[in-house]
Design an enzyme around this catalytic site. Structure first.
Site, PDB file in Angstrom:
ATOM      1  CG  ASP A 145      23.616 -15.068 -28.258  1.00  0.00           C
ATOM      2  OD1 ASP A 145      23.557 -14.246 -27.332  1.00  0.00           O
ATOM      3  OD2 ASP A 145      22.637 -15.366 -28.968  1.00  0.00           O
TER       4      ASP A 145
ATOM      5  CG  HIS B 284      21.671 -11.662 -27.915  1.00  0.00           C
ATOM      6  ND1 HIS B 284      21.540 -12.387 -26.757  1.00  0.00           N
ATOM      7  CD2 HIS B 284      20.412 -11.314 -28.283  1.00  0.00           C
ATOM      8  CE1 HIS B 284      20.244 -12.482 -26.433  1.00  0.00           C
ATOM      9  NE2 HIS B 284      19.552 -11.828 -27.339  1.00  0.00           N
TER      10      HIS B 284
ATOM     11  CD  GLU C  20      15.829 -11.619 -26.746  1.00  0.00           C
ATOM     12  OE1 GLU C  20      14.845 -12.058 -26.144  1.00  0.00           O
ATOM     13  OE2 GLU C  20      16.897 -12.271 -26.880  1.00  0.00           O
TER      14      GLU C  20
ATOM     15  CD1 TRP D 147      12.351 -12.395 -33.290  1.00  0.00           C
ATOM     16  CD2 TRP D 147      11.983 -13.495 -31.381  1.00  0.00           C
ATOM     17  NE1 TRP D 147      12.779 -11.595 -32.261  1.00  0.00           N
ATOM     18  CE2 TRP D 147      12.569 -12.248 -31.071  1.00  0.00           C
ATOM     19  CE3 TRP D 147      11.669 -14.376 -30.337  1.00  0.00           C
ATOM     20  CZ2 TRP D 147      12.835 -11.844 -29.750  1.00  0.00           C
ATOM     21  CZ3 TRP D 147      11.950 -13.982 -29.030  1.00  0.00           C
ATOM     22  CH2 TRP D 147      12.523 -12.727 -28.751  1.00  0.00           C
TER      23      TRP D 147
ATOM     24  CG  PHE E 115      11.777 -27.269 -32.974  1.00  0.00           C
ATOM     25  CD1 PHE E 115      10.451 -26.841 -33.048  1.00  0.00           C
ATOM     26  CD2 PHE E 115      12.301 -27.963 -34.054  1.00  0.00           C
ATOM     27  CE1 PHE E 115       9.661 -27.104 -34.165  1.00  0.00           C
ATOM     28  CE2 PHE E 115      11.523 -28.241 -35.174  1.00  0.00           C
ATOM     29  CZ  PHE E 115      10.205 -27.810 -35.242  1.00  0.00           C
TER      30      PHE E 115
ATOM     31  CD1 TRP F 252      15.580 -20.137 -29.811  1.00  0.00           C
ATOM     32  CD2 TRP F 252      17.602 -19.206 -30.059  1.00  0.00           C
ATOM     33  NE1 TRP F 252      15.473 -19.122 -30.732  1.00  0.00           N
ATOM     34  CE2 TRP F 252      16.682 -18.533 -30.899  1.00  0.00           C
ATOM     35  CE3 TRP F 252      18.931 -18.801 -30.055  1.00  0.00           C
ATOM     36  CZ2 TRP F 252      17.064 -17.490 -31.732  1.00  0.00           C
ATOM     37  CZ3 TRP F 252      19.310 -17.743 -30.860  1.00  0.00           C
ATOM     38  CH2 TRP F 252      18.386 -17.096 -31.694  1.00  0.00           C
TER      39      TRP F 252
ATOM     40  CD  GLU G 153      19.053 -19.889 -24.408  1.00  0.00           C
ATOM     41  OE1 GLU G 153      18.665 -20.809 -25.168  1.00  0.00           O
ATOM     42  OE2 GLU G 153      18.742 -18.699 -24.564  1.00  0.00           O
TER      43      GLU G 153
HETATM   44  C1  ACM Z   1      15.166 -14.669 -30.387  1.00  0.00           C
HETATM   45  O1  ACM Z   1      14.573 -15.705 -30.014  1.00  0.00           O
HETATM   46  N1  ACM Z   1      15.690 -13.844 -29.499  1.00  0.00           N
HETATM   47  C2  ACM Z   1      15.285 -14.339 -31.792  1.00  0.00           C
END
Ligand code: ACM
Length: 620
Positions: free
Chosen positions: A197, A271, A335, A401, A428, A477, A479
């Site tokens: 990413d 990304h 994105e 998604w 999640f 994810w 972050e």
């Molecule tokens: C995503 O959550 N951008 C796949």
């Protein structure tokens, strides 16, 4: 005025996984069919463990399980022992050679006082063993009991996925194995490994060493919530990490031993800042300086669809396909801002020369070229639902998604779909409650109940189109998830709800039984295995006001072995406070109000959010 308020909860036993009063014997995910029976099978040092296919993964898993858990029993080859397995008493057996049909990945588990028999093939035999392991209650070292019953079971969906983003934060090989272990316990079978990413490239590629040498290191990371720009607070600390190809192979094998396929994700065309920082030639303006992403969010510099880019990406994917034997290769596709392509003379010429509609058409062109490369090696491409924009690649699977719309459109076009909508509790990284006691998260809200309630098959599809919904996945994810403890906190117990969404027939699902009868034993078991998890709040109280003078309150701990502590003096409850042992009878004097604050503290010291209930006799 006198008001008596009774809050009665399902009584929880202290037996293994609370199976006594659960129609599913405490098993998660709830099986297709469970017939409970009286009595127990006792495992002792004399118990024979028999397998008719010793090289099966289930047989090897059982051998390792016995060793690790202090049993001296050995696993015996049933073909060479000179007796029919059916004639052996006090025996536990894994059999592939059985009469009748069992569906793909399915199994039968029969437990009587004399024998435990699991019938199944390959993954089915393995899943039967996972169910059995949930039923085993250790009595003392080398001794255990299993309640009698007959279970027949098979999954609702073929694809049962759990994702992990290792780019925003890196997780060690040991942690990945622990993640795979808990997936296997709950019969999930696809690990979606988000390896690249903007903020870090995490997979060694031999032909392009700078991808990890440069691309796996960011100079600093964002502190606190996302601000949308680079003016916020940063930690001024370098962050790095990647997996060598040897480590990747080790993880692939480890997962395969547990019937878990790995779906690697190499993000494109967006990304991709980490790769562009390593090789600026991949961008539409190689003269600009680039750095690995330090902030979260979406970056406008993306891969340029040049022949050079396709050559490099094809080389990368060749190494990826060499490492990952599974059919599905995830290419991201989400994105991807079109700013750089709009500014690029090369891109505009390509759009015109190839008679593409616009930049969305160019995105499709990009994805289709990559698909051809993957298909030529016998692989199938999967991407996020943005790959539908500008026209879907001919053979691609879609991961939906942004709600279910993309998945519905893809299924209508005859493409296979994995549902993973953030709006339906499949993200999640969203908070698990609306309390300000939750840790920092990306925003959004996905309670255990919300995740549990999801049905991945849209009613708007025809029965034939519904067959294209091959499964469901939840995404983690990272972050805002920098540590294994927080990853586990966000994963558990929601992953257990996902397992029931992915595996159990709709007729076997019941949230009250799941949360009150099955979850408490599983959380205790996960704690004993060293997993962190979100401790649910005390049952029987909530953040609300009850009017009246006399109250009787039953409080229940949602984790077996955990204690409820409470205060009525306005202070934050902790282990030095009152320990709940029997129903509370509280009388509130006229004109007053009492605040009942309660907390769960588990044997390992994990704490729930604090619940505040006002018992109000103010007359207002
Ligand atoms: C995503 O959550 N951008 C796949």
């Amino acid at each position: 005025m006198r008001a008596i308020i009774l809050v009665v909860f399902l009584a929880l036993t202290t037996s293994c996984l609370a199976q006594d009063n659960d129609p599913n014997m405490g098993i998660i995910p709830a099986p297709s069919s469970v017939k409970k029976a009286k009595g127990k099978f006792m495992i002792t040092p004399e118990t024979s463990f028999l397998v008719d296919a010793p090289t099966q993964k289930a047989a090897i898993f059982l051998t390792n399980y016995l060793k690790k858990n202090g049993y001296n029993n050995t696993v015996v080859n049933a073909n060479t022992m000179g007796r029919k397995p059916a004639d052996v008493k006090n025996a536990l057996m894994l059999l592939t050679n059985f009469k009748g049909n069992i569906p793909e990945e399915g199994y039968e588990l029969k437990i009587s006082g004399d024998q435990v028999v699991i019938n199944g093939k390959g993954p089915g035999l393995f899943y039967g063993l996972q169910t059995l392991l949930q039923l085993i209650k250790e009595e003392k070292r080398g001794y255990a009991s299993v309640p009698c019953g007959v279970i027949t079971d098979a999954p609702r969906f073929a694809y049962r996925g759990m994702h992990l983003d290792v780019s925003r934060h890196f997780f060690s090989v040991d942690f990945i194995k622990k993640y795979i272990d808990v997936m296997a316990m709950y019969k999930l079978n696809n690990f979606h490994w988000h390896l690249t990413d903007d903020q870090g490239w995490r997979i060694e590629i031999k032909k392009y060493p700078k991808l990890t040498k440069v691309g796996s290191i960011r100079a600093q990371s964002k502190v606190g919530g996302y601000s949308g720009n680079n003016d916020g607070l940063f930690d001024n600390t370098s962050y790095s990490g990647f997996y060598t190809q040897d480590e990747i192979r080790e993880v692939v094998n480890y997962a395969a031993e547990r019937y878990i396929n790995i779906v690697p994700e190499i993000e494109m065309p967006g990304h991709s800042m980490a790769a562009i920082a390593a090789y600026p030639i991949l961008s539409c303006d190689p003269s600009k300086p680039y750095k690995v992403g330090e902030n979260w969010g979406v970056y406008t510099d993306v891969y340029c669809p040049t022949d050079t880019t396709f050559r490099i990406l094809s080389d990368i994917l060749d190494e990826v396909m060499d490492l990952f034997p599974g059919k599905l290769i995830h290419i991201g596709g989400d994105e991807c801002p079109k700013d750089a392509w709009k500014k690029s003379a090369f891109c505009q010429r390509l759009i015109a020369d190839s008679a593409l509609r616009d930049e969305n058409g160019l995105q499709s062109y990009f994805i289709r070229r990559i698909e051809r490369h993957l298909n030529a090696s016998g692989r199938k491409m999967i991407g996020w639902d943005e790959i539908l924009e500008g026209g879907l690649a001919p053979n691609a699977d879609v991961m939906s998604w942004r709600g279910e719309e993309g998945g519905i459109a893809a299924a209508q076009l005859g493409h296979d779909v994995v549902m993973t909508p953030g709006s339906a509790g499949m993200y999640f990284d969203h908070a698990q409650s609306k309390s300000n006691q939750e840790p920092l998260s990306i925003g959004g809200f996905a309670s255990l109940a919300h995740t549990y309630a999801y049905d991945p098959v849209p009613a708007s599809l025809t029965p034939d189109q519904q067959k294209h919904i091959i499964g469901v996945q939840a995404n983690l994810w990272t972050e805002y998830i920098a540590t294994p403890a927080k990853a586990e906190y966000m994963l558990l117990p929601r992953m257990l709800a996902l397992a029931e969404v992915a595996w159990s027939p709709l007729s076997a699902k019941n949230f009250n039984e799941f949360s009150a009868r099955r979850i408490p034993g599983h959380l205790a078991m996960l704690e004993s295995k060293g997993y962190n998890y979100r401790v649910p709040e005390v049952m029987g109280t909530s953040d609300t006001t009850l009017k009246g003078s006399d109250f009787k309150l039953e409080l229940v701990a949602p984790v077996e072995g955990a204690k409820v502590y409470y205060t009525i003096d306005g202070y934050t409850p902790r282990e030095t406070d009152l320990w709940y042992t029997e129903p509370l009878r509280i009388t509130v004097p006229a004109g007053k109000a009492i605040e009942l604050q309660s907390i769960i503290i588990t044997p390992a010291g994990k704490r729930s959010n604090i619940t505040k209930m006002t018992l109000d006799n103010s007359g207002k």
